[in-house]
Design a protein around this motif. Sequence first.
Motif, PDB file in Angstrom:
ATOM      1  N   GLY A   1      37.795  70.084 101.785  1.00  0.00           N
ATOM      2  CA  GLY A   1      39.164  69.684 102.069  1.00  0.00           C
ATOM      3  C   GLY A   1      39.426  68.211 101.798  1.00  0.00           C
ATOM      4  O   GLY A   1      40.562  67.744 101.947  1.00  0.00           O
ATOM      5  N   LEU A   2      38.422  67.455 101.398  1.00  0.00           N
ATOM      6  CA  LEU A   2      38.602  66.038 101.082  1.00  0.00           C
ATOM      7  C   LEU A   2      39.169  65.876  99.682  1.00  0.00           C
ATOM      8  O   LEU A   2      38.800  66.619  98.765  1.00  0.00           O
ATOM      9  N   THR A   3      40.041  64.889  99.524  1.00  0.00           N
ATOM     10  CA  THR A   3      40.660  64.625  98.233  1.00  0.00           C
ATOM     11  C   THR A   3      40.229  63.257  97.738  1.00  0.00           C
ATOM     12  O   THR A   3      40.301  62.269  98.482  1.00  0.00           O
ATOM     13  N   VAL A   4      39.773  63.215  96.493  1.00  0.00           N
ATOM     14  CA  VAL A   4      39.473  61.948  95.830  1.00  0.00           C
ATOM     15  C   VAL A   4      40.186  61.939  94.487  1.00  0.00           C
ATOM     16  O   VAL A   4      40.480  62.991  93.911  1.00  0.00           O
ATOM     17  N   LYS A   5      40.454  60.747  93.999  1.00  0.00           N
ATOM     18  CA  LYS A   5      41.060  60.598  92.677  1.00  0.00           C
ATOM     19  C   LYS A   5      39.942  60.515  91.642  1.00  0.00           C
ATOM     20  O   LYS A   5      38.937  59.818  91.877  1.00  0.00           O
ATOM     21  N   PRO A   6      40.101  61.192  90.511  1.00  0.00           N
ATOM     22  CA  PRO A   6      39.046  61.154  89.494  1.00  0.00           C
ATOM     23  C   PRO A   6      38.659  59.730  89.094  1.00  0.00           C
ATOM     24  O   PRO A   6      37.482  59.442  88.907  1.00  0.00           O
ATOM     25  N   GLU A   7      39.641  58.843  89.005  1.00  0.00           N
ATOM     26  CA  GLU A   7      39.350  57.472  88.562  1.00  0.00           C
ATOM     27  C   GLU A   7      38.590  56.656  89.612  1.00  0.00           C
ATOM     28  O   GLU A   7      38.046  55.597  89.297  1.00  0.00           O
ATOM     29  N   SER A   8      38.517  57.147  90.862  1.00  0.00           N
ATOM     30  CA  SER A   8      37.776  56.411  91.895  1.00  0.00           C
ATOM     31  C   SER A   8      36.307  56.834  91.969  1.00  0.00           C
ATOM     32  O   SER A   8      35.529  56.222  92.694  1.00  0.00           O
ATOM     33  N   LEU A   9      35.931  57.869  91.217  1.00  0.00           N
ATOM     34  CA  LEU A   9      34.542  58.334  91.221  1.00  0.00           C
ATOM     35  C   LEU A   9      33.666  57.396  90.407  1.00  0.00           C
ATOM     36  O   LEU A   9      34.046  56.962  89.315  1.00  0.00           O
ATOM     37  N   LYS A  10      32.506  57.092  90.935  1.00  0.00           N
ATOM     38  CA  LYS A  10      31.508  56.271  90.235  1.00  0.00           C
ATOM     39  C   LYS A  10      30.261  57.116  90.033  1.00  0.00           C
ATOM     40  O   LYS A  10      29.811  57.797  90.965  1.00  0.00           O
ATOM     41  N   VAL A  11      29.681  57.066  88.845  1.00  0.00           N
ATOM     42  CA  VAL A  11      28.445  57.813  88.607  1.00  0.00           C
ATOM     43  C   VAL A  11      27.343  57.194  89.459  1.00  0.00           C
ATOM     44  O   VAL A  11      27.085  55.992  89.393  1.00  0.00           O
ATOM     45  N   ALA A  12      26.717  58.025  90.289  1.00  0.00           N
ATOM     46  CA  ALA A  12      25.650  57.574  91.180  1.00  0.00           C
ATOM     47  C   ALA A  12      24.279  58.017  90.683  1.00  0.00           C
ATOM     48  O   ALA A  12      23.294  57.315  90.879  1.00  0.00           O
ATOM     49  N   HIS A  13      24.230  59.172  90.029  1.00  0.00           N
ATOM     50  CA  HIS A  13      22.941  59.729  89.635  1.00  0.00           C
ATOM     51  C   HIS A  13      23.171  60.871  88.647  1.00  0.00           C
ATOM     52  O   HIS A  13      24.221  61.512  88.687  1.00  0.00           O
ATOM     53  N   ILE A  14      22.189  61.133  87.815  1.00  0.00           N
ATOM     54  CA  ILE A  14      22.198  62.275  86.893  1.00  0.00           C
ATOM     55  C   ILE A  14      20.923  63.068  87.152  1.00  0.00           C
ATOM     56  O   ILE A  14      19.839  62.485  87.234  1.00  0.00           O
ATOM     57  N   ILE A  15      21.069  64.380  87.290  1.00  0.00           N
ATOM     58  CA  ILE A  15      19.909  65.261  87.453  1.00  0.00           C
ATOM     59  C   ILE A  15      19.866  66.183  86.242  1.00  0.00           C
ATOM     60  O   ILE A  15      20.854  66.844  85.940  1.00  0.00           O
ATOM     61  N   HIS A  16      18.729  66.232  85.559  1.00  0.00           N
ATOM     62  CA  HIS A  16      18.557  67.174  84.446  1.00  0.00           C
ATOM     63  C   HIS A  16      17.462  68.149  84.836  1.00  0.00           C
ATOM     64  O   HIS A  16      16.283  67.781  84.918  1.00  0.00           O
ATOM     65  N   GLY A  17      17.887  69.370  85.108  1.00  0.00           N
ATOM     66  CA  GLY A  17      16.935  70.415  85.497  1.00  0.00           C
ATOM     67  C   GLY A  17      16.598  71.305  84.325  1.00  0.00           C
ATOM     68  O   GLY A  17      17.463  71.658  83.522  1.00  0.00           O
ATOM     69  N   ALA A  18      15.343  71.690  84.223  1.00  0.00           N
ATOM     70  CA  ALA A  18      14.894  72.550  83.127  1.00  0.00           C
ATOM     71  C   ALA A  18      15.411  73.974  83.290  1.00  0.00           C
ATOM     72  O   ALA A  18      15.582  74.688  82.315  1.00  0.00           O
ATOM     73  N   TRP A  19      15.659  74.396  84.528  1.00  0.00           N
ATOM     74  CA  TRP A  19      16.183  75.733  84.796  1.00  0.00           C
ATOM     75  C   TRP A  19      16.739  75.744  86.216  1.00  0.00           C
ATOM     76  O   TRP A  19      16.448  74.875  87.020  1.00  0.00           O
ATOM     77  N   GLY A  20      17.533  76.751  86.500  1.00  0.00           N
ATOM     78  CA  GLY A  20      18.094  76.899  87.839  1.00  0.00           C
ATOM     79  C   GLY A  20      18.404  78.359  88.100  1.00  0.00           C
ATOM     80  O   GLY A  20      18.306  79.201  87.201  1.00  0.00           O
ATOM     81  N   VAL A  21      18.793  78.671  89.341  1.00  0.00           N
ATOM     82  CA  VAL A  21      19.074  80.051  89.730  1.00  0.00           C
ATOM     83  C   VAL A  21      20.093  80.696  88.799  1.00  0.00           C
ATOM     84  O   VAL A  21      19.921  81.820  88.354  1.00  0.00           O
ATOM     85  N   GLU A  22      21.156  79.974  88.481  1.00  0.00           N
ATOM     86  CA  GLU A  22      22.181  80.499  87.576  1.00  0.00           C
ATOM     87  C   GLU A  22      22.161  79.782  86.227  1.00  0.00           C
ATOM     88  O   GLU A  22      23.121  79.844  85.486  1.00  0.00           O
ATOM     89  N   ALA A  23      21.053  79.110  85.939  1.00  0.00           N
ATOM     90  CA  ALA A  23      20.980  78.310  84.718  1.00  0.00           C
ATOM     91  C   ALA A  23      19.606  78.437  84.057  1.00  0.00           C
ATOM     92  O   ALA A  23      18.808  77.505  84.081  1.00  0.00           O
ATOM     93  N   PRO A  24      19.321  79.596  83.452  1.00  0.00           N
ATOM     94  CA  PRO A  24      18.014  79.763  82.818  1.00  0.00           C
ATOM     95  C   PRO A  24      17.787  78.792  81.660  1.00  0.00           C
ATOM     96  O   PRO A  24      16.655  78.525  81.289  1.00  0.00           O
ATOM     97  N   ASN A  25      18.869  78.239  81.100  1.00  0.00           N
ATOM     98  CA  ASN A  25      18.751  77.273  80.009  1.00  0.00           C
ATOM     99  C   ASN A  25      18.866  75.836  80.495  1.00  0.00           C
ATOM    100  O   ASN A  25      19.036  74.921  79.712  1.00  0.00           O
TER     101      ASN A  25
END
Length: 178
Positions: free
Chosen positions: A89-113
Motif C-alpha cells: 500500500g506504500l506509494t513511491v515515485k519512480p524518479e525517487s528510486l535509487k539503485v541499491a543492489h543488483i542480484i543475478h541468480g543462475a536459476w529460480g523457482v519460476e526462472a529456470p533461465n
Amino acid sequence: MPNNPPDEGNTVTQQTDDQPKALKPALESMTLLVAAVIVHDKATNRVVLLQRSENAKFAQGLWDLPVGKSEPGEPITETAVRELYEETGLTVKPESLKVAHIIHGAWGVEAPNGFLTVVFAAEEWTGEPENREPRKHSQVRWVDANAIPKAFVDTTASALHHYLNDGSEVSLDGWSAA
C-alpha cells in the motif's frame, strides 16, 4: 558498415537496409526481471519487510523485501512502484528510486533461465504499510534495521545487508566460482 570479421562458428548476415532489423525476442531463454524495494526510514532506522505466508509459492514463512516480477514491456522502475503498492500500500515515485543492489541468480523457482533482481531504495513514500496480499504474506511491517530477522530469503537478505552497510552493489547467486 564496418567490415568486422564474424566470430568463429557464427553466421553473420550483412544488413543492407538503412534501418537495422530488430532481433526476435528470445522468449524461450529470457532471464526473469524482478524488482525489489527497500523502504528505509532513516530518521528511525527502520525498513518495511514482509513475511511470506505458508501459501507463498516459495520461501514460505521467511521474511523478504517487497518484490515482484516485471510485466512484459514494463520498465523496471514501474515494476518496483507497482509491486510495492500491490504488496504494502506504500506509494513511491519512480524518479525517487535509487539503485541499491543488483542480484543475478543462475536459476529460480519460476526462472529456470535465471533472474535479475534490481533492488531499489526509497527514502520518500506516502502511506502506511499494510498487508494487501494476505494469501501471499502473513504480515507486512516496519522492522528496526539493527534487528533484521534471521529467517530471510537469502538473496534479498544479502542485498539488504549490503545496502545498510554500504557494501557491494552486485550479488551472484547459484553461479559456479570461476
